[in-house]
Design a protein around this motif. Sequence first.
Motif, PDB file in Angstrom:
ATOM      1  N   MET A 279     -25.923 -20.670  18.151  1.00 26.84           N
ATOM      2  CA  MET A 279     -25.781 -19.780  19.277  1.00 26.84           C
ATOM      3  C   MET A 279     -24.751 -20.323  20.262  1.00 26.84           C
ATOM      4  SD  MET A 279     -27.804 -17.261  18.792  1.00 26.84           S
ATOM      5  CE  MET A 279     -29.141 -16.868  17.677  1.00 26.84           C
ATOM      6  N   VAL A 280     -23.884 -19.460  20.733  1.00 26.47           N
ATOM      7  CA  VAL A 280     -22.903 -19.811  21.746  1.00 26.47           C
ATOM      8  C   VAL A 280     -23.195 -18.962  22.986  1.00 26.47           C
ATOM      9  CG1 VAL A 280     -20.460 -19.814  22.372  1.00 26.47           C
ATOM     10  CG2 VAL A 280     -21.138 -20.429  20.059  1.00 26.47           C
ATOM     11  N   PHE A 281     -23.101 -19.557  24.157  1.00 22.67           N
ATOM     12  CA  PHE A 281     -23.416 -18.823  25.382  1.00 22.67           C
ATOM     13  C   PHE A 281     -22.702 -19.477  26.551  1.00 22.67           C
ATOM     14  CE2 PHE A 281     -26.641 -21.710  23.943  1.00 22.67           C
ATOM     15  CZ  PHE A 281     -26.792 -22.603  24.986  1.00 22.67           C
ATOM     16  N   GLY A 282     -22.361 -18.660  27.530  1.00 20.82           N
ATOM     17  CA  GLY A 282     -21.745 -19.165  28.735  1.00 20.82           C
ATOM     18  C   GLY A 282     -22.796 -19.708  29.681  1.00 20.82           C
ATOM     19  N   VAL A 283     -22.439 -20.761  30.394  1.00 23.86           N
ATOM     20  CA  VAL A 283     -23.306 -21.315  31.429  1.00 23.86           C
ATOM     21  C   VAL A 283     -22.507 -21.303  32.731  1.00 23.86           C
ATOM     22  CG1 VAL A 283     -24.675 -23.290  32.176  1.00 23.86           C
ATOM     23  CG2 VAL A 283     -24.508 -22.753  29.745  1.00 23.86           C
ATOM     24  N   SER A 284     -22.930 -20.454  33.645  1.00 26.42           N
ATOM     25  CA  SER A 284     -22.143 -20.183  34.849  1.00 26.42           C
ATOM     26  C   SER A 284     -22.594 -20.955  36.070  1.00 26.42           C
ATOM     27  CB  SER A 284     -22.223 -18.690  35.172  1.00 26.42           C
ATOM     28  OG  SER A 284     -23.551 -18.339  35.551  1.00 26.42           O
ATOM     29  N   GLY A 285     -23.766 -21.585  35.979  1.00 26.35           N
ATOM     30  CA  GLY A 285     -24.355 -22.195  37.166  1.00 26.35           C
ATOM     31  C   GLY A 285     -25.369 -21.306  37.840  1.00 26.35           C
ATOM     32  N   GLY A 286     -25.569 -20.084  37.303  1.00 26.65           N
ATOM     33  CA  GLY A 286     -26.554 -19.157  37.846  1.00 26.65           C
ATOM     34  C   GLY A 286     -27.859 -19.206  37.081  1.00 26.65           C
ATOM     35  N   VAL A 287     -28.873 -18.546  37.612  1.00 28.07           N
ATOM     36  CA  VAL A 287     -30.210 -18.649  37.029  1.00 28.07           C
ATOM     37  C   VAL A 287     -30.316 -17.914  35.696  1.00 28.07           C
ATOM     38  CG1 VAL A 287     -31.150 -16.644  38.278  1.00 28.07           C
ATOM     39  CG2 VAL A 287     -32.675 -18.499  37.556  1.00 28.07           C
ATOM     40  N   ASP A 288     -29.642 -16.782  35.529  1.00 35.51           N
ATOM     41  CA  ASP A 288     -29.762 -16.042  34.274  1.00 35.51           C
ATOM     42  C   ASP A 288     -29.208 -16.849  33.103  1.00 35.51           C
ATOM     43  OD1 ASP A 288     -30.833 -13.524  35.368  1.00 35.51           O
ATOM     44  OD2 ASP A 288     -28.889 -13.349  36.327  1.00 35.51           O
ATOM     45  N   SER A 289     -28.029 -17.423  33.285  1.00 40.11           N
ATOM     46  CA  SER A 289     -27.460 -18.207  32.186  1.00 40.11           C
ATOM     47  C   SER A 289     -28.241 -19.503  31.980  1.00 40.11           C
ATOM     48  CB  SER A 289     -25.980 -18.493  32.436  1.00 40.11           C
ATOM     49  OG  SER A 289     -25.783 -19.369  33.517  1.00 40.11           O
ATOM     50  N   ALA A 290     -28.846 -20.027  33.045  1.00 41.97           N
ATOM     51  CA  ALA A 290     -29.658 -21.235  32.904  1.00 41.97           C
ATOM     52  C   ALA A 290     -30.897 -20.965  32.066  1.00 41.97           C
ATOM     53  CB  ALA A 290     -30.053 -21.760  34.287  1.00 41.97           C
ATOM     54  N   VAL A 291     -31.551 -19.834  32.299  1.00 41.80           N
ATOM     55  CA  VAL A 291     -32.731 -19.476  31.505  1.00 41.80           C
ATOM     56  C   VAL A 291     -32.325 -19.218  30.054  1.00 41.80           C
ATOM     57  CG1 VAL A 291     -34.533 -17.735  31.178  1.00 41.80           C
ATOM     58  CG2 VAL A 291     -34.040 -18.613  33.468  1.00 41.80           C
ATOM     59  N   THR A 292     -31.204 -18.544  29.860  1.00 37.63           N
ATOM     60  CA  THR A 292     -30.707 -18.312  28.501  1.00 37.63           C
ATOM     61  C   THR A 292     -30.455 -19.644  27.801  1.00 37.63           C
ATOM     62  OG1 THR A 292     -29.693 -16.216  29.160  1.00 37.63           O
ATOM     63  CG2 THR A 292     -28.866 -17.244  27.153  1.00 37.63           C
TER      64      THR A 292
ATOM     65  N   PRO B  83     -32.206 -25.966  18.883  1.00 38.85           N
ATOM     66  CA  PRO B  83     -31.724 -27.198  19.524  1.00 38.85           C
ATOM     67  C   PRO B  83     -30.527 -27.836  18.826  1.00 38.85           C
ATOM     68  CG  PRO B  83     -33.814 -27.560  18.390  1.00 38.85           C
ATOM     69  CD  PRO B  83     -33.597 -26.090  18.419  1.00 38.85           C
ATOM     70  N   GLU B  84     -30.384 -27.626  17.531  1.00 34.59           N
ATOM     71  CA  GLU B  84     -29.279 -28.235  16.788  1.00 34.59           C
ATOM     72  C   GLU B  84     -28.125 -27.264  16.572  1.00 34.59           C
ATOM     73  OE1 GLU B  84     -29.446 -31.431  16.239  1.00 34.59           O
ATOM     74  OE2 GLU B  84     -31.477 -31.433  17.082  1.00 34.59           O
ATOM     75  N   GLN B  85     -28.286 -26.034  16.979  1.00 34.52           N
ATOM     76  CA  GLN B  85     -27.252 -25.020  16.755  1.00 34.52           C
ATOM     77  C   GLN B  85     -27.006 -24.206  18.028  1.00 34.52           C
ATOM     78  OE1 GLN B  85     -29.233 -23.205  13.260  1.00 34.52           O
ATOM     79  NE2 GLN B  85     -27.393 -23.745  12.107  1.00 34.52           N
ATOM     80  N   ALA B  86     -26.812 -24.909  19.116  1.00 39.28           N
ATOM     81  CA  ALA B  86     -26.591 -24.249  20.402  1.00 39.28           C
ATOM     82  C   ALA B  86     -25.419 -24.912  21.103  1.00 39.28           C
ATOM     83  CB  ALA B  86     -27.849 -24.332  21.266  1.00 39.28           C
ATOM     84  N   LEU B  87     -24.484 -24.099  21.552  1.00 38.28           N
ATOM     85  CA  LEU B  87     -23.321 -24.599  22.278  1.00 38.28           C
ATOM     86  C   LEU B  87     -23.208 -23.867  23.603  1.00 38.28           C
ATOM     87  CD1 LEU B  87     -20.680 -26.273  22.460  1.00 38.28           C
ATOM     88  CD2 LEU B  87     -19.524 -24.318  21.351  1.00 38.28           C
ATOM     89  N   ALA B  88     -23.321 -24.617  24.691  1.00 37.01           N
ATOM     90  CA  ALA B  88     -23.129 -24.065  26.028  1.00 37.01           C
ATOM     91  C   ALA B  88     -21.664 -24.223  26.411  1.00 37.01           C
ATOM     92  CB  ALA B  88     -24.020 -24.793  27.028  1.00 37.01           C
ATOM     93  N   VAL B  89     -21.107 -23.183  27.038  1.00 36.03           N
ATOM     94  CA  VAL B  89     -19.690 -23.195  27.370  1.00 36.03           C
ATOM     95  C   VAL B  89     -19.509 -22.916  28.858  1.00 36.03           C
ATOM     96  CG1 VAL B  89     -17.405 -22.328  26.772  1.00 36.03           C
ATOM     97  CG2 VAL B  89     -19.237 -22.246  25.064  1.00 36.03           C
ATOM     98  N   LEU B  90     -18.875 -23.843  29.552  1.00 40.58           N
ATOM     99  CA  LEU B  90     -18.497 -23.647  30.950  1.00 40.58           C
ATOM    100  C   LEU B  90     -17.079 -23.101  30.958  1.00 40.58           C
ATOM    101  CD1 LEU B  90     -20.777 -25.856  30.924  1.00 40.58           C
ATOM    102  CD2 LEU B  90     -19.751 -26.732  33.025  1.00 40.58           C
ATOM    103  N   MET B  91     -16.865 -21.991  31.654  1.00 39.02           N
ATOM    104  CA  MET B  91     -15.568 -21.328  31.642  1.00 39.02           C
ATOM    105  C   MET B  91     -15.083 -21.036  33.056  1.00 39.02           C
ATOM    106  SD  MET B  91     -16.265 -18.764  28.401  1.00 39.02           S
ATOM    107  CE  MET B  91     -17.953 -18.401  28.946  1.00 39.02           C
ATOM    108  N   PRO B  92     -14.754 -22.069  33.817  1.00 38.25           N
ATOM    109  CA  PRO B  92     -14.245 -21.822  35.169  1.00 38.25           C
ATOM    110  C   PRO B  92     -12.947 -21.024  35.134  1.00 38.25           C
ATOM    111  CG  PRO B  92     -13.874 -24.103  34.514  1.00 38.25           C
ATOM    112  CD  PRO B  92     -14.757 -23.495  33.471  1.00 38.25           C
ATOM    113  N   CYS B  93     -12.795 -20.166  36.127  1.00 34.58           N
ATOM    114  CA  CYS B  93     -11.576 -19.357  36.234  1.00 34.58           C
ATOM    115  C   CYS B  93     -11.303 -19.161  37.724  1.00 34.58           C
ATOM    116  CB  CYS B  93     -11.753 -18.025  35.507  1.00 34.58           C
ATOM    117  SG  CYS B  93     -10.241 -17.046  35.380  1.00 34.58           S
ATOM    118  N   HIS B  94     -10.667 -20.157  38.333  1.00 35.65           N
ATOM    119  CA  HIS B  94     -10.481 -20.196  39.782  1.00 35.65           C
ATOM    120  C   HIS B  94     -11.838 -20.015  40.478  1.00 35.65           C
ATOM    121  CE1 HIS B  94      -6.286 -20.215  38.911  1.00 35.65           C
ATOM    122  NE2 HIS B  94      -6.256 -18.977  38.474  1.00 35.65           N
ATOM    123  N   SER B  95     -12.841 -20.699  39.941  1.00 34.83           N
ATOM    124  CA  SER B  95     -14.213 -20.548  40.420  1.00 34.83           C
ATOM    125  C   SER B  95     -14.540 -21.611  41.457  1.00 34.83           C
ATOM    126  CB  SER B  95     -15.189 -20.684  39.240  1.00 34.83           C
ATOM    127  OG  SER B  95     -14.793 -19.902  38.137  1.00 34.83           O
TER     128      SER B  95
END
Length: 218
Positions: free
Chosen positions: A1-14, A23-35
Motif C-alpha cells: 500500500m502506498v499513501f500520502g502522509v500530510s501531517g493531518g489527522v486523516d492521513s495519520a489514521v490511514t 506492516p511489511e508492504q506499506a510505504l508512506a510518502v511525504l510530498m511537500p509542495c511549498h508547504s
Amino acid sequence: MVFGVSGGVDSAVTAALAARAFPEQALAVLMPCHSDPQDAIDGALVAERFALEYTTIDLGATYDTLLETIAEASPEAEASRLVLANLKPRLRMTTLYALANQRGFLVLGSSNRTELAIGYFTKHGDSGVDLLPLGNLVKHEVWELARALDVPARIIDKPPSAGLWAGQTDEADMGLTYDELDAFLNTGDANDDVRLKVEALHAASEHKRSLPPMAPHA
C-alpha cells in the motif's frame, strides 16, 4: 500500500491502519509542495510512530515548472487560487501511482465521509485512489479512531487543513463546521441554513463521486 502522509489527522489514521494491516508492504510518502515545514515534520512523526517505511518527494520544483509551462501555453488566462491549489493534489496523485506501480501496490486515500458528502476534495487528485478506508466515517469518528490508534496528540489537535496555502483551514473553506456537518449527516438535524448549504454542495459535487457519463449505445 502506498499513501500520502500530510501531517493531518486523516492521513495519520490511514497510515496507522496500513501499518496494522500491511506492516511489511506499506510505504508512506511525504510530498511537500511549498508547504508549511511543520506539515513535513508532523508527517515524519506519524510514520515513525507507526514504524512505517517512508520517503519524501518535494514537488515544489515540479509544480513551479508546470505553472510556467501552462502560463506560456495560455498567457491570456490568469489562474485563480483554486486552480493553482488543485494542481497540488493532482501532482501528489500522480506521484503515488508512480510509486505504487513500481512496487505492485495499491494507493490508499484518506478522505472521510464528511468531506466526500459535500465534495471537499479534488477531482482526480486526492480522490484518485484505489481504497478509501475512512470513506464511511464522519470527521468526529476519525478523531475518535485517531485517539484509539495512538496518533500523536499534536496531529489530532491541530486545525484540519488541506495545506493548500498559508493559513488555509477546512472549515473556513467549507463555510461549515465539522460539528454542523457531522450532526446533519448522522441525524439529519440542522437549521435551514446548514441543511440547504449541505444539500447544495452535495448536488454540485455529484460529478466528483460518479463515473463520467457515457453516450448511450445506438
